[in-house]
Scaffold this motif. Structure first.
Motif, mmCIF file in Angstrom:
data_model
loop_
_atom_site.group_PDB
_atom_site.id
_atom_site.type_symbol
_atom_site.label_atom_id
_atom_site.label_comp_id
_atom_site.label_asym_id
_atom_site.label_seq_id
_atom_site.Cartn_x
_atom_site.Cartn_y
_atom_site.Cartn_z
ATOM 1 N N ILE A 43 0.882 -1.167 0.000
ATOM 2 C CA ILE A 43 0.000 0.000 0.000
ATOM 3 C C ILE A 43 0.917 1.214 0.000
ATOM 4 C CG2 ILE A 43 -1.760 1.305 1.232
ATOM 5 C CD1 ILE A 43 -1.237 -2.377 2.037
ATOM 6 N N SER A 44 0.915 1.961 -1.083
ATOM 7 C CA SER A 44 1.874 3.049 -1.279
ATOM 8 C C SER A 44 1.209 4.412 -1.167
ATOM 9 C CB SER A 44 2.529 2.910 -2.666
ATOM 10 O OG SER A 44 3.115 4.118 -3.100
ATOM 11 N N ALA A 45 1.982 5.369 -0.679
ATOM 12 C CA ALA A 45 1.510 6.753 -0.602
ATOM 13 C C ALA A 45 1.175 7.328 -1.968
ATOM 14 C CB ALA A 45 2.582 7.616 0.061
ATOM 15 N N ARG A 139 -8.350 6.405 10.771
ATOM 16 C CA ARG A 139 -9.184 5.366 11.391
ATOM 17 C C ARG A 139 -9.673 4.348 10.364
ATOM 18 N NH1 ARG A 139 -9.245 9.823 14.175
ATOM 19 N NH2 ARG A 139 -9.267 9.748 16.467
ATOM 20 N N ARG A 140 -10.046 4.818 9.209
ATOM 21 C CA ARG A 140 -10.508 3.900 8.166
ATOM 22 C C ARG A 140 -9.345 3.055 7.641
ATOM 23 N NH1 ARG A 140 -13.630 7.342 3.869
ATOM 24 N NH2 ARG A 140 -13.788 5.289 2.883
ATOM 25 N N LEU A 141 -8.162 3.641 7.559
ATOM 26 C CA LEU A 141 -7.006 2.865 7.105
ATOM 27 C C LEU A 141 -6.603 1.827 8.147
ATOM 28 C CD1 LEU A 141 -4.902 5.712 5.489
ATOM 29 C CD2 LEU A 141 -6.115 3.877 4.299
ATOM 30 N N GLY A 145 -6.211 -2.251 7.460
ATOM 31 C CA GLY A 145 -5.112 -3.100 7.921
ATOM 32 C C GLY A 145 -5.588 -4.261 8.770
ATOM 33 N N ARG A 146 -6.569 -4.009 9.632
ATOM 34 C CA ARG A 146 -7.098 -5.090 10.474
ATOM 35 C C ARG A 146 -7.722 -6.194 9.623
ATOM 36 N NH1 ARG A 146 -9.731 -0.712 14.550
ATOM 37 N NH2 ARG A 146 -8.020 -0.596 16.079
ATOM 38 N N ARG A 147 -8.419 -5.803 8.583
ATOM 39 C CA ARG A 147 -9.052 -6.806 7.726
ATOM 40 C C ARG A 147 -8.012 -7.609 6.937
ATOM 41 N NH1 ARG A 147 -14.557 -4.393 4.971
ATOM 42 N NH2 ARG A 147 -15.471 -3.450 6.838
ATOM 43 N N LEU A 148 -6.900 -6.954 6.602
ATOM 44 C CA LEU A 148 -5.864 -7.645 5.827
ATOM 45 C C LEU A 148 -4.950 -8.502 6.696
ATOM 46 C CD1 LEU A 148 -4.784 -4.723 3.462
ATOM 47 C CD2 LEU A 148 -6.128 -6.744 2.829
ATOM 48 N N LEU A 222 1.212 4.082 7.328
ATOM 49 C CA LEU A 222 1.538 3.565 8.664
ATOM 50 C C LEU A 222 0.297 2.990 9.342
ATOM 51 C CD1 LEU A 222 3.421 3.219 11.131
ATOM 52 C CD2 LEU A 222 2.820 5.568 11.777
ATOM 53 N N PHE A 223 -0.861 3.601 9.121
ATOM 54 C CA PHE A 223 -2.061 3.138 9.813
ATOM 55 C C PHE A 223 -2.542 1.788 9.274
ATOM 56 C CE2 PHE A 223 -1.919 7.751 10.281
ATOM 57 C CZ PHE A 223 -1.844 7.818 11.665
ATOM 58 N N VAL A 224 -2.316 1.526 8.000
ATOM 59 C CA VAL A 224 -2.606 0.195 7.468
ATOM 60 C C VAL A 224 -1.697 -0.825 8.153
ATOM 61 C CG1 VAL A 224 -2.694 -1.251 5.411
ATOM 62 C CG2 VAL A 224 -3.328 1.165 5.257
ATOM 63 N N THR A 225 -0.425 -0.504 8.271
ATOM 64 C CA THR A 225 0.518 -1.410 8.925
ATOM 65 C C THR A 225 0.155 -1.611 10.390
ATOM 66 O OG1 THR A 225 2.279 -0.676 7.426
ATOM 67 C CG2 THR A 225 2.954 -1.819 9.426
ATOM 68 N N MET A 226 -0.209 -0.541 11.077
ATOM 69 C CA MET A 226 -0.622 -0.663 12.473
ATOM 70 C C MET A 226 -1.829 -1.588 12.593
ATOM 71 S SD MET A 226 -0.149 3.307 13.706
ATOM 72 C CE MET A 226 -1.246 3.107 15.107
#
Length: 255
Positions: A43-45, A139-141, A145-148, A222-226
């Motif tokens: 997931i890229s900026a 928050r949405r990101l 991440g949680r789903r992935l 970062l939030f996807v990774t978190m």
């Protein structure tokens, strides 16, 4: 059984990263310390698309999403295999009646994906899939991440690719600007403390938040990774730190 993979947030660098005397070796050493992934999800900026989009699932030309660089940077190739099976898993995990997922089958890897992968997996022999950021809302990101996160148990290396500070005004400085150093220190301390609320509200709570990130897109991965860390921020470690042309290149591994 595939090894359970960590989730990474890395500062990806610009095309001249390849010429840096230190950073490519840091990325290569990092990848050498990891189990071999079955596939890589990036997931890229540099790809914002809503609803969330799945890129090419076969090897297609790269996206040279930059300008003004010497011609040799536009001749870089990274012909990693596609990951159609991973794409199907992403659809299964993310698509709901209220959350569509689209396909853009000709969309190749952008420099937020291939620039670090050239250094980390130079043989280009691991299947790679890039998906878009459907929003910049932290928050949405986090929820994406949680789903992935279950993919980690299938050997998938999840990478959020951004830059820990990203204000191109820093490139005019010969020394590290104070705002870049302050944000870098604050961000790492917040991560180490597991202070999710502060990180989600970084624009108001971080010192120099608006200077470090005039726009959110390079901090957003970062939030996807978190989210993919499944709440285990205590496992986070800073693998790469320091600065490149005034920007914090801090990169973090969870798990």
């Amino acid at each position: 059984m595939p090894a359970r993979m960590p989730a990474l947030y890395l500062s990806h660098g610009a095309p001249p990263l390849a010429d840096d005397p230190v950073w490519p070796g840091e990325l290569a050493d990092w990848s050498a310390s990891l189990p071999r992934p079955t596939a890589i999800l990036v997931i890229s900026a540099h790809w914002e698309e809503a609803p969330l989009a799945i890129g090419a699932t076969r090897s297609v030309p790269l996206v040279y999403d930059f300008w003004g660089f010497p011609e040799r940077y536009y001749r870089v190739r990274y012909e990693a295999p596609g990951a159609p099976g991973l794409a199907e898993s992403v659809r299964r995990l993310l698509r709901t009646p209220g959350t569509p997922v689209q396909d853009i089958p000709d969309r190749g890897l952008d420099h937020g994906a291939y620039v670090p992968l050239v250094e980390m997996f130079p043989e280009a022999d691991v299947p790679v899939l890039q998906v878009s950021m459907p929003t910049l809302d932290p928050r949405r990101l986090l929820e994406v991440g949680r789903r992935l996160a279950p993919l980690r148990g299938e050997g998938v290396l999840i990478i959020g690719s951004g830059f820990f500070t990203h204000n191109l005004a820093a490139l005019r400085h010969t020394e590290v600007p104070g705002w870049s150093a302050e944000f870098d220190d604050w961000g790492w301390r917040a991560l180490a403390a597991g202070d999710v609320d502060a990180l989600l509200d970084f624009e108001r709570k971080a010192p120099a938040g608006k200077l470090a990130h005039p726009r959110t897109e390079h901090f957003a991965p970062l939030f996807v990774t978190m989210g993919a860390s499944e709440g285990d921020l205590s496992s986070g470690r800073s693998v790469i730190d320091g600065f490149w042309r005034g920007l914090a290149k801090r990169s973090i591994q969870f798990g």
